[in-house]
Scaffold this motif. Structure first.
Motif, mmCIF file in Angstrom:
data_model
loop_
_atom_site.group_PDB
_atom_site.id
_atom_site.type_symbol
_atom_site.label_atom_id
_atom_site.label_comp_id
_atom_site.label_asym_id
_atom_site.label_seq_id
_atom_site.Cartn_x
_atom_site.Cartn_y
_atom_site.Cartn_z
ATOM 1 N N SER A 157 0.258 -3.216 -11.823
ATOM 2 C CA SER A 157 -0.833 -3.349 -10.847
ATOM 3 C C SER A 157 -0.386 -4.088 -9.591
ATOM 4 N N GLY A 158 0.352 -5.193 -9.757
ATOM 5 C CA GLY A 158 0.798 -5.967 -8.607
ATOM 6 C C GLY A 158 1.806 -5.225 -7.761
ATOM 7 N N GLY A 159 2.785 -4.616 -8.398
ATOM 8 C CA GLY A 159 3.808 -3.879 -7.666
ATOM 9 C C GLY A 159 3.239 -2.698 -6.909
ATOM 10 N N LEU A 160 2.328 -1.952 -7.540
ATOM 11 C CA LEU A 160 1.724 -0.798 -6.871
ATOM 12 C C LEU A 160 0.856 -1.228 -5.694
ATOM 13 N N ALA A 161 0.120 -2.330 -5.872
ATOM 14 C CA ALA A 161 -0.720 -2.833 -4.780
ATOM 15 C C ALA A 161 0.139 -3.221 -3.585
ATOM 16 N N ALA A 162 1.258 -3.896 -3.841
ATOM 17 C CA ALA A 162 2.160 -4.305 -2.757
ATOM 18 C C ALA A 162 2.781 -3.088 -2.084
ATOM 19 N N ALA A 163 3.147 -2.081 -2.877
ATOM 20 C CA ALA A 163 3.774 -0.874 -2.327
ATOM 21 C C ALA A 163 2.830 -0.153 -1.379
ATOM 22 N N LYS A 164 1.594 0.067 -1.828
ATOM 23 C CA LYS A 164 0.628 0.798 -1.003
ATOM 24 C C LYS A 164 0.248 0.013 0.243
#
Length: 559
Positions: A84-91
């Motif tokens: 969840s954290g990595g995807l949020a940062a990526a987007k």
């Protein structure tokens, strides 16, 4: 020039003064930064700019053996971890037209379970847990419905296979949705294991063993945690964890849950809700780190509803008696207080004794990132920056931070906005609300009673509390004086609410709203001035009048 570099911030680095002294012996350069190219001093800002303009910098790079220099970085940001954290940062980073890569790889469990993009929460955590919790609540609702006039004639039976198929279908749709979202935002996704091999460089290895090397200006580590094992004979061979339970292809049958974490109690709760024989083996206390009065009440409620507890015992051996789906296992356990041992037979043993950070096999030591050797946690600054300036970390792997999915998401988004959008807003790790989805849900925000006493002193806090009986439960006549509400107030700060605790149905929904009030500095007087909605459970917080100190009765005769 986008050339890989190493940055040493003297005011943020351990022993910065000592390094500054060593630097002064190397150079008398007064300007910052002081630039070195392969141990050759170039100078400060002015000298570096001049060298670039007249071409001598480019020549210096070649003179230092960099004829095969790879050129610009492959990516602006590489994120290791597709939770969840990595995807949020990526987007969030992609919105600033930056080139982003996400590396995500799930090492199979000892039982062979693996899953898709999205991390623990989506695949083996919050989402399937809440859905199975809901399945158990529906079972209770079916029982209650008879008292409300519904004729449920046939015997109600739960279908484990149908439930897990529905849950996994939903998770599969989420996995696909994440991949589509990354593609739409032009974020590169690679299903491969990432490891640092040098400054600004990672090596990726996919499930076929194919390796590739990428460079990036910055990196974000967001690898999360995985369940811990006991380290006893038979644990990895015969036991399962929360990584396995939500996709288990067969009903687990008679189950021993080992542990007293929220994961342990939540799993025990929904398994019992399906009508299974469930036992929880506890080493010491329930819900360590949570308010212990609330934890005790949760345990009592679970025991009253048929869940057995074996306290002050730990397993020392697990043996297979009979193979099958499920099979039969023998568990030998030892007392934590004496030499006494006990044995029991179960179909399934579920380990929920804690989680370990996935940081030890990332090559962090290769690039100098410090971790807590005991816990594997990564210390970071308020900006989520590690001791290596171009490497950041978020989520459950951070030392001393809250281990919750929404926290990682918030931290990831805010980090991207600071790095690429000019923001200065930091992630606020205080007064983070959470809910434990046991059969009787527990919502909390702020300090536990124990932590409030430690922080302010017992004489400086006031605890207001009350039992309550949800109207919906009066017709089936169940669980009177089991739901419980309390607030902890700081007397010296105008009775500001520093702790909010609720044990009852829909605790998560209720707690979310009150969390916003706590962020705004909610006081007891403001709660008293708030008119409640009748008849709902949350209105109890607008009528709290009995303090613990007074010893007054908080039992409710009716709704």
């Amino acid at each position: 020039m986008k050339i890989p570099y190493f940055l040493l911030e003297l005011d943020q680095t351990e022993d910065g003064r000592g390094l500054e002294g060593a630097l002064s012996e190397l150079t008398s350069e007064p300007d910052e930064p002081v630039v070195f190219v392969r141990r050759s001093q170039l100078g400060g800002y002015g000298a570096t700019l001049k060298a670039y303009q007249d071409g001598s910098l480019q020549k210096l790079l070649k003179m230092n053996g960099l004829e095969d220099f790879p050129g610009p970085y492959d990516y602006d940001l590489i994120i290791i971890g597709g939770g969840s954290g990595g995807l949020a940062a990526a987007k969030a980073t992609a919105k600033f037209n930056k080139k982003v890569m996400v590396l995500d790889y799930v090492t199979p469990t000892p039982q062979g379970t693996r899953w898709g993009l999205g991390g623990t929460c989506v695949n083996v955590g919050c989402i399937p847990k809440k859905l199975m919790h809901q399945a158990a609540l529906l079972g209770q609702a079916l029982k209650d419905s008879r008292d409300y006039g519904w004729n449920v004639n046939e015997k109600v039976k739960h279908d484990w296979e149908k439930m897990t198929e529905a849950v996994q279908n939903h998770i599969g749709s989420l996995n696909w949705g994440y991949r589509v979202a990354l593609r739409e935002k032009r974020v590169t996704y690679e299903n491969a294991y990432g490891q640092f091999i040098g400054p600004h460089r990672v090596k990726t290895t996919n499930n076929k063993g194919k390796e590739r090397i990428y460079t990036a200006e910055r990196f974000l580590v967001a690898t999360g945690e995985r369940p811990r094992y006991l380290g006893i004979p038979g644990d990895k061979e015969y036991c399962i964890s929360s990584d396995d339970i939500f996709s288990l292809p067969y009903c687990p049958g008679k189950t021993l849950v080992v542990g007293a974490s929220y994961v342990a109690l939540e799993c025990a709760g929904f398994l019992a809700g399906f009508g299974l024989d469930v036992t929880v083996m506890v080493r010491s206390i329930l819900l360590r780190g949570f308010d212990q009065e609330m934890a005790q009440k949760i345990g009592e409620h679970m025991e009253e509803h048929g869940i057995k507890f074996i306290k002050q015992f730990v397993p020392i051996k697990v043996e297979q008696i009979e193979a099958g789906t499920p099979g039969r296992l023998r568990v030998v356990a030892k007392s934590t207080r004496s030499d006494e041992t006990i044995e029991g037979e179960y179909n399934t043993v579920l380990l929920a004794i804690g989680r370990d950070s996935c940081t030890r096999n990332l090559g962090l030591e290769t690039v100098g990132v410090m971790i807590n050797e005991k816990t594997g946690k990564i210390p970071v600054t308020d900006e989520e920056q590690t001791n290596v300036p171009y490497i950041y970390a978020i989520g459950d792997i951070l030392e001393g931070k809250v281990e919750l999915t929404p926290v990682a998401i918030q931290a990831g988004r805010l980090l991207a906005q600071r790095l690429y959008g000019g923001s200065t807003v930091l992630c606020d790790y205080e007064n983070v609300p959470t809910t434990v989805f046991t059969p009787l849900e527990y919502g909390s925000c702020g300090l536990s009673e124990e932590k409030a006493i430690h922080k302010f002193g017992e004489e400086n806090i006031e605890v207001y509390h009350s039992y309550f009986w949800p109207l919906e439960w009066t017709i089936p006549s169940r669980d009177n004086n089991k739901c419980y509400a309390k607030i902890i107030c700081n007397i010296k700060d105008n009775e500001r609410v520093v702790g909010f605790h609720l044990l009852g149905p829909n605790a998560g929904e209720v707690t979310q709203g009150f969390a916003a009030a706590l962020k705004c500095g909610l006081t007891k007087q403001q709660l008293d001035n708030t008119i409640g909605i009748h008849p709902v459970c949350a209105e109890v917080f607008t009528t709290l009048s009995v303090t613990k100190r007074s010893g007054g009765s908080i039992l409710q005769a009716g709704c």
